[in-house]
Design a protein around this motif. Structure first.
Motif, PDB file in Angstrom:
ATOM      1  N   LEU A 150       0.706  -1.326   0.383  1.00  0.00           N
ATOM      2  CA  LEU A 150       0.393  -0.328  -0.051  1.00  0.00           C
ATOM      3  C   LEU A 150       0.637   1.108   0.191  1.00  0.00           C
ATOM      4  CD1 LEU A 150      -2.276   1.274   0.183  1.00  0.00           C
ATOM      5  CD2 LEU A 150      -2.307   1.383   3.034  1.00  0.00           C
ATOM      6  N   THR A 151       1.454   1.095   1.095  1.00  0.00           N
ATOM      7  CA  THR A 151       2.302   2.344   0.584  1.00  0.00           C
ATOM      8  C   THR A 151       3.510   2.658  -0.004  1.00  0.00           C
ATOM      9  OG1 THR A 151       3.429   1.854   3.079  1.00  0.00           O
ATOM     10  CG2 THR A 151       4.945   3.634   2.334  1.00  0.00           C
ATOM     11  N   LYS A 152       4.050   1.589  -0.924  1.00  0.00           N
ATOM     12  CA  LYS A 152       5.141   1.944  -2.693  1.00  0.00           C
ATOM     13  C   LYS A 152       3.823   2.199  -3.563  1.00  0.00           C
ATOM     14  CE  LYS A 152       7.103  -2.349  -3.588  1.00  0.00           C
ATOM     15  NZ  LYS A 152       8.362  -3.065  -3.525  1.00  0.00           N
ATOM     16  N   LEU A 153       2.227   1.680  -3.231  1.00  0.00           N
ATOM     17  CA  LEU A 153       1.340   1.595  -4.516  1.00  0.00           C
ATOM     18  C   LEU A 153       1.035   2.799  -4.675  1.00  0.00           C
ATOM     19  CD1 LEU A 153      -0.212   1.107  -6.299  1.00  0.00           C
ATOM     20  CD2 LEU A 153      -2.266   0.758  -4.526  1.00  0.00           C
ATOM     21  N   SER A 154       1.613   3.675  -3.041  1.00  0.00           N
ATOM     22  CA  SER A 154       1.190   5.774  -3.583  1.00  0.00           C
ATOM     23  C   SER A 154       2.024   6.213  -4.103  1.00  0.00           C
ATOM     24  CB  SER A 154       0.361   5.761  -1.764  1.00  0.00           C
ATOM     25  OG  SER A 154       1.747   7.335  -1.686  1.00  0.00           O
ATOM     26  N   THR A 155       3.335   5.441  -3.401  1.00  0.00           N
ATOM     27  CA  THR A 155       4.331   6.522  -4.653  1.00  0.00           C
ATOM     28  C   THR A 155       4.305   6.249  -6.233  1.00  0.00           C
ATOM     29  OG1 THR A 155       6.105   5.597  -2.502  1.00  0.00           O
ATOM     30  CG2 THR A 155       7.288   6.652  -4.079  1.00  0.00           C
ATOM     31  N   VAL A 156       3.967   4.702  -6.403  1.00  0.00           N
ATOM     32  CA  VAL A 156       4.351   4.711  -7.584  1.00  0.00           C
ATOM     33  C   VAL A 156       3.272   5.309  -8.558  1.00  0.00           C
ATOM     34  CG1 VAL A 156       3.525   2.511  -9.284  1.00  0.00           C
ATOM     35  CG2 VAL A 156       4.600   2.263  -7.504  1.00  0.00           C
ATOM     36  N   LEU A 157       1.891   5.653  -8.329  1.00  0.00           N
ATOM     37  CA  LEU A 157       1.138   6.018  -8.716  1.00  0.00           C
ATOM     38  C   LEU A 157       1.423   7.381  -8.905  1.00  0.00           C
ATOM     39  CD1 LEU A 157      -1.897   4.380  -6.729  1.00  0.00           C
ATOM     40  CD2 LEU A 157      -1.464   3.483  -9.086  1.00  0.00           C
ATOM     41  N   HIS A 158       1.319   8.035  -7.886  1.00  0.00           N
ATOM     42  CA  HIS A 158       2.176   9.548  -8.432  1.00  0.00           C
ATOM     43  C   HIS A 158       3.161   9.817  -9.156  1.00  0.00           C
ATOM     44  CE1 HIS A 158       0.469  10.853  -4.251  1.00  0.00           C
ATOM     45  NE2 HIS A 158       0.351  12.003  -5.413  1.00  0.00           N
ATOM     46  N   THR A 159       4.174   8.729  -9.731  1.00  0.00           N
ATOM     47  CA  THR A 159       5.169   8.443 -10.381  1.00  0.00           C
ATOM     48  C   THR A 159       3.935   8.791 -12.073  1.00  0.00           C
ATOM     49  OG1 THR A 159       6.902   7.606  -9.159  1.00  0.00           O
ATOM     50  CG2 THR A 159       7.283   7.681 -11.579  1.00  0.00           C
ATOM     51  N   LEU A 160       3.504   7.270 -12.073  1.00  0.00           N
ATOM     52  CA  LEU A 160       2.710   7.306 -13.548  1.00  0.00           C
ATOM     53  C   LEU A 160       1.637   7.835 -13.595  1.00  0.00           C
ATOM     54  CD1 LEU A 160       2.054   3.624 -12.722  1.00  0.00           C
ATOM     55  CD2 LEU A 160       3.270   4.586 -14.033  1.00  0.00           C
ATOM     56  N   MET A 161       1.437   9.230 -12.165  1.00  0.00           N
ATOM     57  CA  MET A 161       0.601  10.191 -12.981  1.00  0.00           C
ATOM     58  C   MET A 161       1.418  11.568 -13.412  1.00  0.00           C
ATOM     59  SD  MET A 161      -2.653  10.628 -10.201  1.00  0.00           S
ATOM     60  CE  MET A 161      -2.122  10.741  -8.563  1.00  0.00           C
ATOM     61  N   ASP A 162       2.655  12.199 -13.093  1.00  0.00           N
ATOM     62  CA  ASP A 162       3.777  12.602 -13.208  1.00  0.00           C
ATOM     63  C   ASP A 162       4.045  12.445 -14.347  1.00  0.00           C
ATOM     64  OD1 ASP A 162       4.136  14.375 -11.479  1.00  0.00           O
ATOM     65  OD2 ASP A 162       5.616  13.042 -10.862  1.00  0.00           O
ATOM     66  N   GLU A 163       4.216  10.895 -15.227  1.00  0.00           N
ATOM     67  CA  GLU A 163       4.241  10.645 -16.498  1.00  0.00           C
ATOM     68  C   GLU A 163       3.036  10.992 -17.644  1.00  0.00           C
ATOM     69  OE1 GLU A 163       6.162   6.313 -17.002  1.00  0.00           O
ATOM     70  OE2 GLU A 163       7.741   6.652 -15.567  1.00  0.00           O
ATOM     71  N   ASP A 164       2.008  10.579 -17.253  1.00  0.00           N
ATOM     72  CA  ASP A 164       0.790  10.805 -17.996  1.00  0.00           C
ATOM     73  C   ASP A 164      -0.343  11.319 -17.947  1.00  0.00           C
ATOM     74  OD1 ASP A 164      -1.601   9.295 -19.120  1.00  0.00           O
ATOM     75  OD2 ASP A 164      -0.793   7.339 -19.508  1.00  0.00           O
ATOM     76  N   PRO A 165      -0.372  12.286 -18.366  1.00  0.00           N
ATOM     77  CA  PRO A 165      -1.378  12.812 -17.967  1.00  0.00           C
ATOM     78  C   PRO A 165      -3.199  12.587 -18.194  1.00  0.00           C
ATOM     79  CG  PRO A 165      -0.508  13.666 -19.575  1.00  0.00           C
ATOM     80  CD  PRO A 165       0.315  12.280 -19.410  1.00  0.00           C
ATOM     81  N   THR A 166      -2.960  11.613 -19.195  1.00  0.00           N
ATOM     82  CA  THR A 166      -4.622  10.599 -18.702  1.00  0.00           C
ATOM     83  C   THR A 166      -4.612   9.789 -17.697  1.00  0.00           C
ATOM     84  OG1 THR A 166      -3.716   9.391 -20.533  1.00  0.00           O
ATOM     85  CG2 THR A 166      -5.429  11.579 -21.533  1.00  0.00           C
ATOM     86  N   PHE A 167      -3.721   9.502 -16.841  1.00  0.00           N
ATOM     87  CA  PHE A 167      -4.047   8.638 -16.317  1.00  0.00           C
ATOM     88  C   PHE A 167      -4.070   9.473 -14.646  1.00  0.00           C
ATOM     89  CE2 PHE A 167      -1.552   6.026 -12.916  1.00  0.00           C
ATOM     90  CZ  PHE A 167      -2.555   4.736 -12.334  1.00  0.00           C
ATOM     91  N   LYS A 168      -5.341   9.169 -13.570  1.00  0.00           N
ATOM     92  CA  LYS A 168      -5.940   8.973 -12.851  1.00  0.00           C
ATOM     93  C   LYS A 168      -5.834   8.069 -11.737  1.00  0.00           C
ATOM     94  CE  LYS A 168      -6.425  14.127 -14.071  1.00  0.00           C
ATOM     95  NZ  LYS A 168      -5.876  13.839 -15.010  1.00  0.00           N
ATOM     96  N   ALA A 169      -5.365   8.587 -10.630  1.00  0.00           N
ATOM     97  CA  ALA A 169      -5.203   8.188  -9.082  1.00  0.00           C
ATOM     98  C   ALA A 169      -5.845   8.229  -7.973  1.00  0.00           C
ATOM     99  CB  ALA A 169      -4.077   7.141  -8.662  1.00  0.00           C
ATOM    100  N   SER A 170      -6.758   7.758  -7.347  1.00  0.00           N
ATOM    101  CA  SER A 170      -7.348   9.056  -6.162  1.00  0.00           C
ATOM    102  C   SER A 170      -8.236   7.985  -5.324  1.00  0.00           C
ATOM    103  CB  SER A 170      -8.956   9.499  -6.765  1.00  0.00           C
ATOM    104  OG  SER A 170      -9.831   8.428  -7.101  1.00  0.00           O
TER     105      SER A 170
END
Ligand SMILES: Nc1nc2c(ncn2[C@@H]2O[C@H](COP(=O)(O)OP(=O)(O)OP(=O)(O)O)[C@@H](O)[C@H]2O)c(=O)[nH]1
Ligand SMILES: [Mg+2]
Length: 694
Positions: free
Chosen positions: A421-441
């Protein structure tokens, strides 16, 4: 000298429907320009440009990759983009920063659904383009049909520069209609591309070539006065004049030069390279970039000039193992050096340029400096997102943003352990930085993590990366579509923001009309203020408020679409009126108005094109009907039937598996989100009830 260098730069993109041969063509360009000594094939997973594991496994491009090569003394920066509609953001960001592009069309399939989409994207950014009709070696290739489709479907003026000699397996070369010579590939043991021989136009094609040359001159005469005068006077028109007129008309987007070839068979790629250098613009040939002053939002122009202050746009952020965060950047003016302190103007963040890299797919070369017109990657930046403006001065103007489509589907993702869970939150931020059509919430009620994107494939690739590249253990739920809201009735509304608490107050007042628009219109904001009751300096603030208010509809807090808002009237105060006050007044007015405008729930509809042998037609149509879909068009293409239909996205999950079993794997389909349309009442009730029960 610096300007001279810029004149020789070509920043181009390759765009097309999926599988048209973009990466195959780029690999040939790298080979012929001497950048690579070996040809990589996408279907073998050996293409340099398709470097991601997921790309190599699936034989498709997912992320746009940049590279640079030299041809005829020119430096060509190329961005190879993906064709699958789920990765449309890659095309959008590339077209935003490129000066020209090559559109590939398949000689058999012609203008396919996604060819039209990327064409419209190029129209939006007014990118000059040429067409390469690829796969001339395939059974069913028909060059003339494709040229007609450019006129009829893409509504553009083709200018045919080369005529194919032979067709399908007998395709052996082309007639160059500018130089009026033939180029034929004779088989060669040394060169897999074959030995190219220049010769006279074959006897049996002379008449056809002369007629095509006349059409070429005719078409140019309608764009160039110089050619028209000589043509009328019956004078000889030099090759140089033909070429300079083609260049001028292409850059003005009046014509689209068309070439043919077969990238896979290494044919026609050198002629394409010549045409890129001869006819596509350099950074000096395109209009100045649009930027906005920070305080006043006043629009200004930034010329492509190395002697002006540094100004650049970060168009892609990618994390690469062992390198860190790479920021792909297009420099519009000025010069950038390693070690420079710069500002991310969009976020007000000071940054240091650690390294400047010239990218070649996932390989890189360190540079000391880069200048206006260049496309490079910067390493060492902390806080950055796609579309951010970089400059030396923190008050510098902000370049026009890149706009991306909204996400249409989402899934819940559940990490296995607390550590995951902790790792996922960092990964989702990295992926959102890369891809403006990807959103996590986070879903506030269920506590679930929701990821949203452009389609099933998009999310499938992201989940695959989360599990394999970032080593997070997680399971995913079933996909859901993203609903929106619309309105049925037009209303007039008024909003005020009046605050007086000692000192300077706040005063904003607007009167607006809100009207429903046809499906697919999106959000339109207009102003029609008479007598300066609201000064034009506050229009951008009102628009900002309107757009913010449209983010949450009155029915289910879903974003509102297909509406037009017109600012008609209002009032202001000499001292107390401010950007903030007008924004707040607009938000107020919108909230009041929308509640009275008969809001309805909308769902995404897709345009699906199925290509199938005749025998499966009945079953496929029956299945589309059972998915609440409607057939809108049917055509014969070569010996296949194509069915165009409109179907709610919610009914299209896992369609590829169903279609495969309906047609024994012989039918294929492509799908893109078309617009939002009203959810039938019986379906809407099921969706809305949980919200109402709260
Ligand atoms: N016969 C034939 N096949 C070709 C030609 N060009 C490409 N192909 C094949 O078409 C398939 C798709 O080619 P790619 O280059 O991966 O297509 P793409 O446009 O990059 O595809 P995406 O990036 O996934 O949108 C591959 O199997 C290629 O070998 C051609 O000129 N003739
Ligand atoms: Mg590709």
């Amino acid at each position: 000298m610096q300007l001279e260098n810029m004149r020789r730069v070509r920043n181009i993109g390759i765009i097309a429907h999926i599988d048209a041969g973009k990466t195959t063509t780029t690999e040939r360009i790298l080979y012929f320009t001497g950048r690579n000594y070996k040809i990589g094939e996408t279907h073998d997973g050996t293409a340099t440009m398709d470097w991601m594991v997921q790309e190599q496994e699936r034989g498709i491009t997912i992320t746009s990759a940049a590279t640079k090569c030299k041809w005829m003394n020119s430096d060509i920066n190329i961005i190879d983009t993906p064709g699958h509609v789920d990765f449309t953001a890659e095309v959008e960001r590339s077209l935003r920063v490129l000066d020209g592009c090559v559109v590939l069309l398949c000689a058999v399939a012609g203008v396919q659904p996604q060819s039209e989409t990327v064409w419209r994207q190029a129209d939006k950014y007014k990118v000059p383009r040429m067409v390469f009709v690829n796969k001339m070696d395939r059974t069913g290739a028909n060059f003339d049909r494709v040229v007609t489709q450019i006129k009829e479907r893409l509504k553009s003026q083709p200018l045919v520069l080369s005529l194919p000699i032979g067709n399908e397996e007998n395709y052996i070369g082309h007639v160059d209609l500018v130089n009026m010579i033939a180029r034929i590939w004779a088989p060669s043991e040394k060169d897999s591309a074959g030995q190219m021989v220049e010769s006279e136009i074959p006897e049996n094609m002379r008449e056809q070539a002369q007629a095509a040359h006349t059409i070429l001159i005719d078409t140019l005469a309608s764009c160039s006065d110089e050619i028209l005068e000589r043509y009328m006077a019956g004078e000889q028109i030099s090759k140089e004049l033909i070429q300079s007129s083609i260049r001028e008309a292409t850059i003005k987007n009046e014509i689209v030069p068309v070439l043919c070839g077969s990238a896979f068979r290494n044919k026609g790629v050198r002629a394409l390279l010549d045409a890129i250098v001869n006819y596509l613009p350099s950074p000096l040939d395109i209009p100045p970039s649009i930027a906005f002053k920070q305080e006043t939002l006043e629009q200004i122009e930034i010329a492509a000039d190395p002697s002006l202050p540094f100004s650049a746009m970060a168009f892609k952020v990618a994390s690469m193992p062992h390198v860190g965060k790479l920021v792909y950047t297009r420099i519009y003016s000025g010069v950038l050096n390693v070690g420079d302190q710069i500002y991310n103007v969009t976020r007000g963040q000071k940054e240091r340029v650690g390294r400047i890299l010239q990218m070649h797919a996932n390989q890189r070369i360190d540079l000391e400096t880069a200048q206006a017109g260049d496309i490079i990657a910067i390493v060492g930046m902390k806080r950055i997102g796609t579309g951010d403006t970089l400059a030396y001065d923190k008050d510098a103007p902000v370049l026009e943003k890149i706009t991306f489509p909204e996400t249409v589907i989402s899934v819940a993702i559940e990490p296995k352990t607390k550590a995951d869970l902790t790792k996922l939150s960092t990964v989702l931020h990295t992926l959102m930085d890369e891809d403006p059509t990807f959103k996590a919430s986070m879903d506030d009620e269920t506590g679930e993590t929701i990821i949203a994107g452009m389609g099933e494939l998009h999310l499938e690739i992201i989940v695959d990366r989360i599990l394999r590249e970032f080593n997070v253990q997680a399971s995913v739920g079933a996909p859901q579509v993203a609903y929106r809201e619309g309105i049925r009735r037009g209303v007039s509304t008024e909003g005020k923001c009046v605050k007086q608490s000692g000192g300077r107050g706040q005063y904003g007042h607007v009167v607006m009309d809100i009207e429903p628009m046809p499906r697919g219109s999106g959000i339109i904001f207009e102003t029609n203020v008479k007598g300066g009751t609201v000064p034009s300096t506050f229009f951008p603030a009102v628009e900002m408020g309107v757009r913010e208010a449209l983010n949450e509809g009155p029915l289910a807090k879903k974003p509102i679409t297909d509406v037009k808002v017109t600012l008609l009237d209002g009032s202001y105060h000499e001292v107390d009126s401010s950007i903030i006050a007008f924004k707040v007044a607009a938000i107020e007015g919108m909230k009041l108005g929308l509640a009275k405008a008969s809001p309805v729930l909308l769902e995404p509809y897709t345009r699906v094109e199925v290509e199938t042998p005749e025998q499966y037609l009945g079953d496929i149509i029956g299945n589309i009907n059972s998915r609440r879909g409607k057939v809108v068009n049917m055509e014969m293409r070569a010996d296949m039937r194509t069915i165009e239909c409109h179907v709610p996205l919610a009914e299209m999950f896992n369609y590829s598996t169903h279609l495969r079993s309906l047609s024994q794997g012989r039918a294929s389909f492509s799908m893109e989100v078309l617009h939002y349309a009203e959810v039938p009442e019986s379906v809407a009730l099921k969706i809305l009830r949980p919200t109402k029960d709260k």
